[in-house]
Design a protein around this motif. Sequence first.
Motif, PDB file in Angstrom:
ATOM      1  N   ILE A 174      -9.929  -4.244   3.182  1.00  0.00           N
ATOM      2  CA  ILE A 174      -8.650  -4.936   3.401  1.00  0.00           C
ATOM      3  C   ILE A 174      -8.014  -4.469   4.712  1.00  0.00           C
ATOM      4  CG2 ILE A 174      -6.234  -5.052   2.568  1.00  0.00           C
ATOM      5  CD1 ILE A 174      -7.999  -6.886   0.990  1.00  0.00           C
ATOM      6  N   PHE A 175      -8.243  -3.211   5.043  1.00  0.00           N
ATOM      7  CA  PHE A 175      -7.664  -2.617   6.258  1.00  0.00           C
ATOM      8  C   PHE A 175      -8.736  -2.382   7.322  1.00  0.00           C
ATOM      9  CE2 PHE A 175      -4.698  -1.522   2.850  1.00  0.00           C
ATOM     10  CZ  PHE A 175      -3.518  -2.009   3.385  1.00  0.00           C
ATOM     11  N   CYS A 192     -11.484   1.059   3.433  1.00  0.00           N
ATOM     12  CA  CYS A 192     -11.140  -0.109   2.610  1.00  0.00           C
ATOM     13  C   CYS A 192     -11.254  -1.347   3.493  1.00  0.00           C
ATOM     14  CB  CYS A 192      -9.719   0.016   2.072  1.00  0.00           C
ATOM     15  SG  CYS A 192      -9.133  -1.513   1.317  1.00  0.00           S
ATOM     16  N   CYS A 197     -10.968   1.056  -7.280  1.00  0.00           N
ATOM     17  CA  CYS A 197     -10.899  -0.324  -6.778  1.00  0.00           C
ATOM     18  C   CYS A 197     -12.271  -0.700  -6.199  1.00  0.00           C
ATOM     19  CB  CYS A 197      -9.830  -0.419  -5.689  1.00  0.00           C
ATOM     20  SG  CYS A 197      -9.784  -1.994  -4.816  1.00  0.00           S
ATOM     21  N   TYR A 253       0.832  -1.205   0.000  1.00  0.00           N
ATOM     22  CA  TYR A 253       0.000   0.000   0.000  1.00  0.00           C
ATOM     23  C   TYR A 253       0.868   1.256   0.000  1.00  0.00           C
ATOM     24  CZ  TYR A 253      -2.993   3.795   1.549  1.00  0.00           C
ATOM     25  OH  TYR A 253      -3.635   5.008   1.636  1.00  0.00           O
ATOM     26  N   ALA A 288      -3.881  -5.677  -3.605  1.00  0.00           N
ATOM     27  CA  ALA A 288      -5.196  -6.335  -3.591  1.00  0.00           C
ATOM     28  C   ALA A 288      -6.175  -5.620  -4.519  1.00  0.00           C
ATOM     29  CB  ALA A 288      -5.753  -6.373  -2.173  1.00  0.00           C
ATOM     30  N   TRP A 289      -5.700  -4.659  -5.290  1.00  0.00           N
ATOM     31  CA  TRP A 289      -6.583  -3.877  -6.168  1.00  0.00           C
ATOM     32  C   TRP A 289      -7.429  -4.805  -7.052  1.00  0.00           C
ATOM     33  CZ3 TRP A 289      -7.524  -3.433 -11.363  1.00  0.00           C
ATOM     34  CH2 TRP A 289      -8.292  -2.328 -11.765  1.00  0.00           C
ATOM     35  N   LEU A 297     -12.914  -2.325  -3.669  1.00  0.00           N
ATOM     36  CA  LEU A 297     -12.933  -2.332  -2.207  1.00  0.00           C
ATOM     37  C   LEU A 297     -12.912  -0.939  -1.610  1.00  0.00           C
ATOM     38  CD1 LEU A 297     -10.498  -5.316  -1.675  1.00  0.00           C
ATOM     39  CD2 LEU A 297     -12.988  -5.335  -1.775  1.00  0.00           C
ATOM     40  N   TYR A 298     -12.863   0.088  -2.443  1.00  0.00           N
ATOM     41  CA  TYR A 298     -12.852   1.481  -1.979  1.00  0.00           C
ATOM     42  C   TYR A 298     -14.287   1.902  -1.707  1.00  0.00           C
ATOM     43  CZ  TYR A 298     -11.258   6.403  -1.942  1.00  0.00           C
ATOM     44  OH  TYR A 298     -10.938   7.696  -1.611  1.00  0.00           O
ATOM     45  N   CYS A 348      -6.772   3.403  -5.761  1.00  0.00           N
ATOM     46  CA  CYS A 348      -7.766   3.018  -4.753  1.00  0.00           C
ATOM     47  C   CYS A 348      -9.165   3.491  -5.161  1.00  0.00           C
ATOM     48  CB  CYS A 348      -7.407   3.589  -3.389  1.00  0.00           C
ATOM     49  SG  CYS A 348      -5.995   2.774  -2.590  1.00  0.00           S
ATOM     50  N   CYS A 400      -2.826  -0.680  -3.639  1.00  0.00           N
ATOM     51  CA  CYS A 400      -2.170  -1.832  -3.004  1.00  0.00           C
ATOM     52  C   CYS A 400      -2.360  -3.034  -3.906  1.00  0.00           C
ATOM     53  CB  CYS A 400      -2.692  -2.097  -1.580  1.00  0.00           C
ATOM     54  SG  CYS A 400      -4.091  -3.224  -1.476  1.00  0.00           S
TER      55      CYS A 400
HETATM   56  S1  SF4 Z   1      -7.794  -2.975  -1.706  1.00  0.00           S
HETATM   57 FE1  SF4 Z   1      -5.886  -1.836  -1.975  1.00  0.00          FE
HETATM   58  S2  SF4 Z   1      -6.179  -0.748  -3.936  1.00  0.00           S
HETATM   59 FE2  SF4 Z   1      -8.219  -1.385  -3.221  1.00  0.00          FE
HETATM   60  S3  SF4 Z   1      -8.977   0.380  -2.027  1.00  0.00           S
HETATM   61 FE3  SF4 Z   1      -7.994  -1.022  -0.597  1.00  0.00          FE
HETATM   62  S4  SF4 Z   1      -5.875  -0.245  -0.397  1.00  0.00           S
HETATM   63 FE4  SF4 Z   1      -6.762   0.643  -2.263  1.00  0.00          FE
END
Ligand code: SF4
Length: 114
Positions: A95-96, A93, A79, A51, A109-110, A81-82, A76, A107
């Motif tokens: 992922i976080f 996101c 993406c 990231y 995982a896009w 996941l945004y 992002c 990142c």
């Molecule tokens: S998965 Fe990665 S690219 Fe997609 S929004 Fe989250 S941090 Fe950004």
Amino acid sequence: MNSQNRINRRKFLKLGVAAGGSAIAMTAIPINLVASDEVAMDEPLAQAMGYVKDAATVDTGKFPKRAGEAGAKQFCNNCALYAGEVDAETAPCSIFQNRLVRGAGWCNAWVAKA
Ligand code: SF4
């Protein structure tokens, strides 16, 4: 206890369950209110995922997914996941754990928005 009292007690219990369910639903809805801190690039998970706050700085040797013409279009804010508008500076996101990431970030995982 007459039948009217039983009915009222039943109604009362149903209302209580409905109110409790609403309270749970209300705590689950405002995802962007929960996400209040921004992901730092030096966190272990951020580093593992590659990231960065500025997608132009991705080390494409290490993360070839963002190399080339197609990779350069990955941010992002486009993406899947945004969880924000495309023009939002930051958004949660998953992922976080729904913490904030930069729209201009990236990142490994896009995933393209559908
Ligand atoms: S998965 Fe990665 S690219 Fe997609 S929004 Fe989250 S941090 Fe950004």
